[in-house]
Write a protein that holds these residues in place. Structure first.
Motif, PDB file in Angstrom:
ATOM      1  N   MET A 155     -22.388 -24.829   2.010  1.00 56.21           N
ATOM      2  CA  MET A 155     -20.818 -24.431   1.952  1.00 56.21           C
ATOM      3  C   MET A 155     -20.255 -23.033   1.320  1.00 56.21           C
ATOM      4  SD  MET A 155     -17.921 -26.042   3.471  1.00 56.21           S
ATOM      5  CE  MET A 155     -16.547 -25.789   2.929  1.00 56.21           C
ATOM      6  N   ARG A 156     -21.463 -22.972   0.641  1.00 57.66           N
ATOM      7  CA  ARG A 156     -21.382 -21.586  -0.376  1.00 57.66           C
ATOM      8  C   ARG A 156     -21.906 -20.313   0.325  1.00 57.66           C
ATOM      9  NH1 ARG A 156     -26.011 -23.173  -4.045  1.00 57.66           N
ATOM     10  NH2 ARG A 156     -26.854 -24.337  -2.985  1.00 57.66           N
ATOM     11  N   ASP A 157     -22.486 -20.576   1.955  1.00 55.30           N
ATOM     12  CA  ASP A 157     -22.695 -20.037   2.744  1.00 55.30           C
ATOM     13  C   ASP A 157     -20.808 -19.577   2.801  1.00 55.30           C
ATOM     14  OD1 ASP A 157     -25.203 -19.149   3.039  1.00 55.30           O
ATOM     15  OD2 ASP A 157     -25.345 -20.725   4.298  1.00 55.30           O
ATOM     16  N   VAL A 158     -20.138 -20.802   3.358  1.00 60.06           N
ATOM     17  CA  VAL A 158     -18.718 -20.269   3.830  1.00 60.06           C
ATOM     18  C   VAL A 158     -17.895 -19.884   2.840  1.00 60.06           C
ATOM     19  CG1 VAL A 158     -16.544 -21.580   4.276  1.00 60.06           C
ATOM     20  CG2 VAL A 158     -18.633 -22.620   5.553  1.00 60.06           C
ATOM     21  N   TYR A 159     -18.147 -19.803   1.701  1.00 57.67           N
ATOM     22  CA  TYR A 159     -16.926 -18.990   0.703  1.00 57.67           C
ATOM     23  C   TYR A 159     -17.736 -17.720   0.652  1.00 57.67           C
ATOM     24  CZ  TYR A 159     -16.724 -24.174  -1.629  1.00 57.67           C
ATOM     25  OH  TYR A 159     -16.675 -25.135  -1.995  1.00 57.67           O
ATOM     26  N   ALA A 160     -18.956 -17.170   0.721  1.00 58.27           N
ATOM     27  CA  ALA A 160     -19.302 -16.324   1.275  1.00 58.27           C
ATOM     28  C   ALA A 160     -18.632 -15.378   2.061  1.00 58.27           C
ATOM     29  CB  ALA A 160     -21.086 -16.064   1.218  1.00 58.27           C
ATOM     30  N   PHE A 161     -18.797 -16.117   3.233  1.00 59.46           N
ATOM     31  CA  PHE A 161     -18.112 -15.548   4.447  1.00 59.46           C
ATOM     32  C   PHE A 161     -17.149 -15.033   4.142  1.00 59.46           C
ATOM     33  CE2 PHE A 161     -16.067 -16.604   9.060  1.00 59.46           C
ATOM     34  CZ  PHE A 161     -16.181 -15.679   9.658  1.00 59.46           C
ATOM     35  N   VAL A 162     -16.009 -16.514   3.501  1.00 61.18           N
ATOM     36  CA  VAL A 162     -14.325 -15.686   3.365  1.00 61.18           C
ATOM     37  C   VAL A 162     -14.399 -14.977   2.394  1.00 61.18           C
ATOM     38  CG1 VAL A 162     -12.367 -16.859   2.310  1.00 61.18           C
ATOM     39  CG2 VAL A 162     -13.807 -17.875   3.888  1.00 61.18           C
ATOM     40  N   ASP A 163     -15.449 -14.566   1.213  1.00 55.76           N
ATOM     41  CA  ASP A 163     -15.069 -13.288   0.589  1.00 55.76           C
ATOM     42  C   ASP A 163     -15.196 -11.936   1.718  1.00 55.76           C
ATOM     43  OD1 ASP A 163     -13.986 -15.111  -2.005  1.00 55.76           O
ATOM     44  OD2 ASP A 163     -16.696 -15.013  -2.448  1.00 55.76           O
ATOM     45  N   LEU A 164     -16.355 -11.956   1.866  1.00 59.86           N
ATOM     46  CA  LEU A 164     -16.410 -10.931   3.218  1.00 59.86           C
ATOM     47  C   LEU A 164     -15.214 -10.456   3.539  1.00 59.86           C
ATOM     48  CD1 LEU A 164     -20.546 -11.035   3.943  1.00 59.86           C
ATOM     49  CD2 LEU A 164     -19.362  -9.715   2.119  1.00 59.86           C
ATOM     50  N   LEU A 165     -14.866 -11.239   4.985  1.00 65.34           N
ATOM     51  CA  LEU A 165     -13.521 -11.197   5.750  1.00 65.34           C
ATOM     52  C   LEU A 165     -12.282 -10.956   4.726  1.00 65.34           C
ATOM     53  CD1 LEU A 165     -13.979 -14.374   7.038  1.00 65.34           C
ATOM     54  CD2 LEU A 165     -13.915 -12.469   7.786  1.00 65.34           C
ATOM     55  N   ILE A 166     -12.693 -11.678   3.564  1.00 65.90           N
ATOM     56  CA  ILE A 166     -11.474 -11.164   2.296  1.00 65.90           C
ATOM     57  C   ILE A 166     -11.613  -9.493   1.488  1.00 65.90           C
ATOM     58  CG2 ILE A 166     -11.081 -10.884  -0.030  1.00 65.90           C
ATOM     59  CD1 ILE A 166     -10.765 -14.296  -0.533  1.00 65.90           C
ATOM     60  N   SER A 167     -13.287  -8.623   1.615  1.00 66.51           N
ATOM     61  CA  SER A 167     -12.969  -7.360   1.270  1.00 66.51           C
ATOM     62  C   SER A 167     -13.250  -6.735   2.679  1.00 66.51           C
ATOM     63  CB  SER A 167     -14.999  -7.647   0.783  1.00 66.51           C
ATOM     64  OG  SER A 167     -15.360  -8.026   2.293  1.00 66.51           O
ATOM     65  N   ASN A 168     -13.354  -7.250   4.036  1.00 67.86           N
ATOM     66  CA  ASN A 168     -13.015  -6.175   5.188  1.00 67.86           C
ATOM     67  C   ASN A 168     -14.112  -5.109   5.252  1.00 67.86           C
ATOM     68  OD1 ASN A 168     -11.336  -6.525   7.107  1.00 67.86           O
ATOM     69  ND2 ASN A 168      -9.966  -4.918   6.738  1.00 67.86           N
TER      70      ASN A 168
END
Length: 186
Positions: A69-82
């Motif tokens: 799930m830490r990968d999911v959180y990191a992925f979402v953070d990257l989507l936020i950062s665009n």
């Protein structure tokens, strides 16, 4: 059952079996079992059968072939950062590590679905995220505040489509990359 109830039951099994296992492992197994005690016990049994009495998170992820799930959180953070470049590096890194990309996309879309509901009404978090620890729920709400609701809708829709396309594709990375291109508008 809640994640905490499953964690409690798994800890009982681990203690009974004399397994050396960290809290992160137990929390991970409880979270991916989606509230199913039998699923959690079955996963733990699979992992115990290939372990030598000590279980760490990397072993669990390797045995089950799933992203943390830490990968999911990191992925979402990257989507936020665009950050286009970092998103593609991240996804390709997961793929090259042999992660189950369909499971990663499923976990990501499920997490983002919960985030979408959280944006509608924070009070619904306890209802839609009962399979998450309190810390994970706080992280969910924090990340939700950084997205426009319409963007989360688009991401969830694209990831659900990618998950369906992965089943038909000879390479699971292609539908994910196409979804990311659509999500980022590039």
């Amino acid at each position: 059952l809640s994640v905490n109830e499953i964690i409690e039951r798994l800890n009982g099994i681990i203690k009974k079996e004399g397994i050396d296992c960290g809290d992160d492992v137990v929390s991970f197994i409880a979270t991916i079992s989606d509230g199913g005690l039998r699923d959690a016990e079955s996963l733990l049994g699979q992992i115990i059968s290939v372990s030598s009495g000590k279980i760490d998170l990397a072993t669990v992820q390797d045995v089950l072939g799933i992203a943390d799930m830490r990968d999911v959180y990191a992925f979402v953070d990257l989507l936020i950062s665009n950050n286009h470049q970092e998103i593609f590096k991240f996804i390709n890194n997961l793929f090259s590590q042999g992660k189950d990309m369909a499971e990663f996309v499923r976990s990501s879309s499920n997490y983002l679905r919960k985030m979408m509901i959280c944006q509608i009404d924070n009070a619904l978090v306890a209802t839609v995220a009962k399979d998450m620890t309190r810390e994970q729920q706080v992280n969910l709400c924090s990340q939700a505040q950084k997205f426009e609701n319409a963007k989360i809708h688009k991401i969830v829709a694209k990831l659900v489509d990618a998950e369906n396309q992965i089943k038909k594709s000879f390479s699971p990375i292609i539908p994910i990359e196409l979804a990311i291109i659509d999500i980022l508008g590039i």
